[in-house]
Motif scaffolding. Structure first.
Motif, short mmCIF file in Angstrom:
data_model
loop_
_atom_site.label_atom_id
_atom_site.label_comp_id
_atom_site.label_asym_id
_atom_site.label_seq_id
_atom_site.Cartn_x
_atom_site.Cartn_y
_atom_site.Cartn_z
N ARG A 1 0.84 -1.20 0.00
CA ARG A 1 0.00 0.00 0.00
C ARG A 1 0.88 1.25 0.00
O ARG A 1 1.75 1.39 0.83
N GLU A 2 0.59 2.11 -0.94
CA GLU A 2 1.27 3.39 -1.04
C GLU A 2 0.23 4.46 -0.75
O GLU A 2 -0.87 4.43 -1.29
N SER A 3 0.57 5.40 0.12
CA SER A 3 -0.39 6.46 0.42
C SER A 3 0.32 7.79 0.61
O SER A 3 1.50 7.84 0.93
N ARG A 4 -0.44 8.84 0.40
CA ARG A 4 0.06 10.19 0.58
C ARG A 4 -1.00 10.95 1.36
O ARG A 4 -2.18 10.88 1.05
N ARG A 5 -0.55 11.67 2.38
CA ARG A 5 -1.49 12.47 3.16
C ARG A 5 -0.87 13.83 3.44
O ARG A 5 0.35 13.98 3.43
N THR A 6 -1.70 14.80 3.70
CA THR A 6 -1.24 16.13 4.03
C THR A 6 -0.61 16.10 5.42
O THR A 6 -1.22 15.62 6.37
N ALA A 7 0.61 16.60 5.52
CA ALA A 7 1.31 16.63 6.81
C ALA A 7 1.20 18.00 7.46
O ALA A 7 1.14 18.10 8.68
N SER A 8 1.17 19.06 6.63
CA SER A 8 1.00 20.41 7.19
C SER A 8 0.45 21.33 6.11
O SER A 8 0.56 21.04 4.91
N ARG B 1 4.41 -10.00 9.15
CA ARG B 1 4.15 -8.70 9.80
C ARG B 1 4.10 -7.63 8.73
O ARG B 1 4.55 -7.83 7.61
N THR B 2 3.58 -6.48 9.11
CA THR B 2 3.52 -5.36 8.18
C THR B 2 4.73 -4.47 8.40
O THR B 2 4.98 -4.02 9.52
N LEU B 3 5.48 -4.26 7.33
CA LEU B 3 6.60 -3.33 7.36
C LEU B 3 6.12 -2.01 6.77
O LEU B 3 5.42 -2.00 5.76
N ARG B 4 6.51 -0.91 7.38
CA ARG B 4 6.08 0.41 6.94
C ARG B 4 7.26 1.37 6.90
O ARG B 4 8.11 1.33 7.78
N ALA B 5 7.30 2.19 5.87
CA ALA B 5 8.30 3.25 5.76
C ALA B 5 7.57 4.54 5.42
O ALA B 5 6.62 4.53 4.63
N GLU B 6 7.98 5.63 6.04
CA GLU B 6 7.32 6.92 5.83
C GLU B 6 8.36 8.01 5.64
O GLU B 6 9.46 7.92 6.17
N ARG B 7 7.96 9.03 4.92
CA ARG B 7 8.84 10.18 4.73
C ARG B 7 7.98 11.40 4.42
O ARG B 7 7.02 11.32 3.68
N THR B 8 8.38 12.54 4.96
CA THR B 8 7.68 13.80 4.74
C THR B 8 8.52 14.67 3.80
O THR B 8 9.74 14.69 3.89
N TYR B 9 7.84 15.37 2.90
CA TYR B 9 8.54 16.28 2.00
C TYR B 9 7.72 17.54 1.79
O TYR B 9 6.50 17.54 1.94
N ARG B 10 8.41 18.63 1.47
CA ARG B 10 7.76 19.93 1.24
C ARG B 10 7.25 20.02 -0.18
O ARG B 10 7.90 19.58 -1.12
N LEU B 11 6.10 20.62 -0.34
CA LEU B 11 5.51 20.86 -1.65
C LEU B 11 5.94 22.24 -2.12
O LEU B 11 5.73 23.23 -1.43
N SER C 1 -0.06 25.62 4.93
CA SER C 1 0.51 26.96 5.10
C SER C 1 -0.55 27.89 5.69
O SER C 1 -1.72 27.50 5.86
N GLY C 2 -0.15 29.11 5.94
CA GLY C 2 -1.08 30.09 6.50
C GLY C 2 -2.26 30.37 5.58
O GLY C 2 -3.34 30.72 6.04
N GLY C 3 -2.09 30.20 4.29
CA GLY C 3 -3.16 30.41 3.33
C GLY C 3 -4.01 29.17 3.10
O GLY C 3 -4.71 29.07 2.11
N ALA C 4 -3.93 28.21 4.01
CA ALA C 4 -4.69 26.96 3.94
C ALA C 4 -4.32 26.13 2.70
O ALA C 4 -5.15 25.43 2.15
N ARG C 5 -3.08 26.25 2.26
CA ARG C 5 -2.57 25.43 1.16
C ARG C 5 -1.66 24.35 1.73
O ARG C 5 -1.00 24.55 2.75
N VAL C 6 -1.59 23.25 1.02
CA VAL C 6 -0.72 22.16 1.46
C VAL C 6 0.73 22.63 1.41
O VAL C 6 1.19 23.16 0.40
N ALA C 7 1.44 22.43 2.52
CA ALA C 7 2.85 22.80 2.59
C ALA C 7 3.75 21.56 2.56
O ALA C 7 4.83 21.59 1.99
N GLU C 8 3.28 20.47 3.20
CA GLU C 8 4.06 19.24 3.24
C GLU C 8 3.13 18.04 3.09
O GLU C 8 1.98 18.06 3.54
N TYR C 9 3.67 17.02 2.44
CA TYR C 9 2.98 15.73 2.32
C TYR C 9 3.80 14.67 3.05
O TYR C 9 5.01 14.78 3.17
N GLU C 10 3.11 13.63 3.50
CA GLU C 10 3.78 12.46 4.05
C GLU C 10 3.49 11.28 3.14
O GLU C 10 2.33 10.95 2.89
#
Length: 175
Positions: free
Chosen positions: A79-86, A118-128, A88-97
């Motif tokens: 499973r690959e997923s992307r979610r909003t991590a943070s 077992r389930t192995l999981r890896a995560e990383r956050t990046y700036r948009l 910006s002040g203008g209610a725009r996506v600043a980072e994704y995980e």
């Protein structure tokens, strides 16, 4: 030889010596005891391909027939997923995980569990980067590749530990 090609050759030799002097070597794993491995996992094709490449580079022979395998590695539910991590002040996506998960386990030829599933999981956050959306998409693709590489390394290390345990048990039984 021209002066330019001589300086290029000298630079290449110097770089080679520096790399050798610092102790750099390609990563390998001790998978002795895992001579013939079958990797199954119909819904984890990309991860399966990466794992088989890593196993082959470590000297493991891959087999398609379960009856020929010493170890059966099972992959499922990639499973690959992307979610909003943070935002910006203008209610725009600043980072994704980015997140990548897979179920992983291994059995020996008799069907005994070598590595518990077992389930192995890896995560990383990046700036948009809103000024460079194409670059941000390319970064996301690179991150997914790195997450897969991380999961493959973790799976191979687990298989290496299972091989060590099997060798230790065999030597204890022989003593």
């Amino acid at each position: 030889m021209t002066r330019r090609s001589l300086s290029t050759a000298a630079l290449a030799m110097t770089a080679g010596l520096l790399v050798a002097a610092c102790g750099f070597q390609l990563r390998t794993w001790d998978l002795a005891g895992l001579e013939r491995v079958q990797v199954v996992g119909g819904d984890a094709q990309t991860l399966r391909r990466e794992l088989t490449r890593a196993l082959t580079q470590s000297g493991v022979v891959l087999t398609d027939a379960r009856s020929d395998a010493d170890v059966i590695v099972q992959l499922s539910d990639e499973r690959e997923s992307r979610r909003t991590a943070s935002v910006s002040g203008g209610a725009r996506v600043a980072e994704y995980e980015m997140s990548l998960a897979v179920s992983f386990g291994a059995l020996d030829a008799e069907g005994e569990e070598l590595v518990p599933t077992r389930t192995l999981r890896a995560e990383r956050t990046y700036r948009l980067d809103l000024d460079n959306l194409i670059g941000s998409r390319e970064e996301e693709t690179l991150i997914v590749r790195e997450l897969r590489a991380d999961l493959v390394q973790r799976m191979v290390r687990s298989l290496g530990r299972a091989a060590e345990r099997a060798r230790a048990e065999a030597s204890d039984a022989g003593a």
